[in-house]
Design an enzyme around this catalytic site. Structure first.
Site, PDB file in Angstrom:
ATOM      1  CE  LYS A  13     -42.140  58.700  10.234  1.00 11.64           C
ATOM      2  NZ  LYS A  13     -41.067  57.848   9.412  1.00 11.64           N
ATOM      3  NE  ARG A  88     -47.433  59.723   3.977  1.00  9.10           N
ATOM      4  CZ  ARG A  88     -46.621  58.906   4.633  1.00  9.10           C
ATOM      5  NH1 ARG A  88     -45.480  59.040   4.536  1.00  9.10           N
ATOM      6  NH2 ARG A  88     -47.232  58.082   5.653  1.00  9.10           N
ATOM      7  NE  ARG A 127     -38.784  45.520  10.116  1.00  8.34           N
ATOM      8  CZ  ARG A 127     -39.543  46.419  10.068  1.00  8.34           C
ATOM      9  NH1 ARG A 127     -39.889  47.393  11.234  1.00  8.34           N
ATOM     10  NH2 ARG A 127     -40.288  46.916   9.073  1.00  8.34           N
ATOM     11  NE  ARG A 159     -43.435  43.133   6.480  1.00 13.01           N
ATOM     12  CZ  ARG A 159     -44.005  44.152   7.242  1.00 13.01           C
ATOM     13  NH1 ARG A 159     -44.281  43.894   8.500  1.00 13.01           N
ATOM     14  NH2 ARG A 159     -43.859  45.274   6.844  1.00 13.01           N
ATOM     15  NE  ARG A 170     -40.391  51.442   3.074  1.00  9.61           N
ATOM     16  CZ  ARG A 170     -40.605  50.525   4.249  1.00  9.61           C
ATOM     17  NH1 ARG A 170     -39.931  49.543   4.461  1.00  9.61           N
ATOM     18  NH2 ARG A 170     -40.817  51.321   5.545  1.00  9.61           N
TER      19      ARG A 170
END
Length: 216
Positions: A13, A88, A127, A159, A170
């Protein structure tokens, strides 16, 4: 052109918002940018938001909405904008609708970046972040064979919010909050989905093709 960009974490996004807003010559307005501007600018809303953030609490809807209202009333947003990260949920969508109606405006389009959960996990869980320079690498896309940063030699780490179980959580939260929002805008007749897989340039091209029929 007044549009909202929605999509799950990892859909790209932020990147697409930048390109699309640039192509349409309208400001990209993200809640993250608004928060940072208010906090760093020391505005009354920024100070209020910071009291929640410093405690690790979520900033209440009414504070976020007040910041969005202030930003949308600025001169550069009068002829159009791209909202990223707001609304949201359906409650926020209804507030945004009423806010724009008060100004004699309405959304032209809600663009949904569509990407399946496994692809999101592949993007985010792969990542790795450099502990020294902060650069982000990807074990698959950057063909990383070791745990060392090619830029500075620092050690790479994953992370916590990039770990697969966190990413999947999430995605669950996103589905709970945003699936009703997507249905809401579909019922309004202004939702268009765009396949967000593939190279960035191709996704941008698809997005612009989807937007074109809605342009005045």
């Amino acid at each position: 052109m007044r549009l909202v960009l929605v999509g799950p974490p990892g859909a790209g996004k932020g990147t697409q918002a930048q390109y699309i807003a640039s192509n349409l010559s309208i400001p990209k307005i993200s809640t993250g940018d608004i928060f940072r501007a208010n906090v760093s600018g020391g505005t009354d809303l920024g100070k209020l938001a910071k009291t929640y953030m410093d405690r690790g609490d979520l900033v209440p809807d009414e504070v976020t909405i007040a910041m969005v209202r202030d930003r949308l009333s600025e001169s550069d947003a009068q002829d159009g904008f791209l909202l990223d990260g707001f609304p949201r949920n359906v409650a926020q969508a209804e507030i945004l609708r009423d806010m724009l109606k008060d100004w004699g405006q309405a959304l032209d389009l809600v663009l949904e970046l569509v990407v399946d959960d496994d692809e999101v996990v592949r993007r985010l869980a792969g990542r790795r972040t450099c502990s020294q320079c902060g650069r982000i690498w990807h074990v698959e896309f950057d063909d990383k064979k070791d745990d060392e940063c090619d830029a500075c030699g620092g050690a790479l780490f994953q992370r916590d919010d990039d770990k697969e179980e966190t990413v999947r959580h999430r995605l669950e939260v996103y589905q709970e909050q945003t699936a009703p929002l997507v249905s809401y805008y579909a019922d309004e007749g202004i939702l268009v989905g765009v396949d967000a897989t593939g190279p960035v340039e191709e996704v941008t091209q698809r997005a612009m093709e989807a937007i074109r029929p809605f342009m005045g």
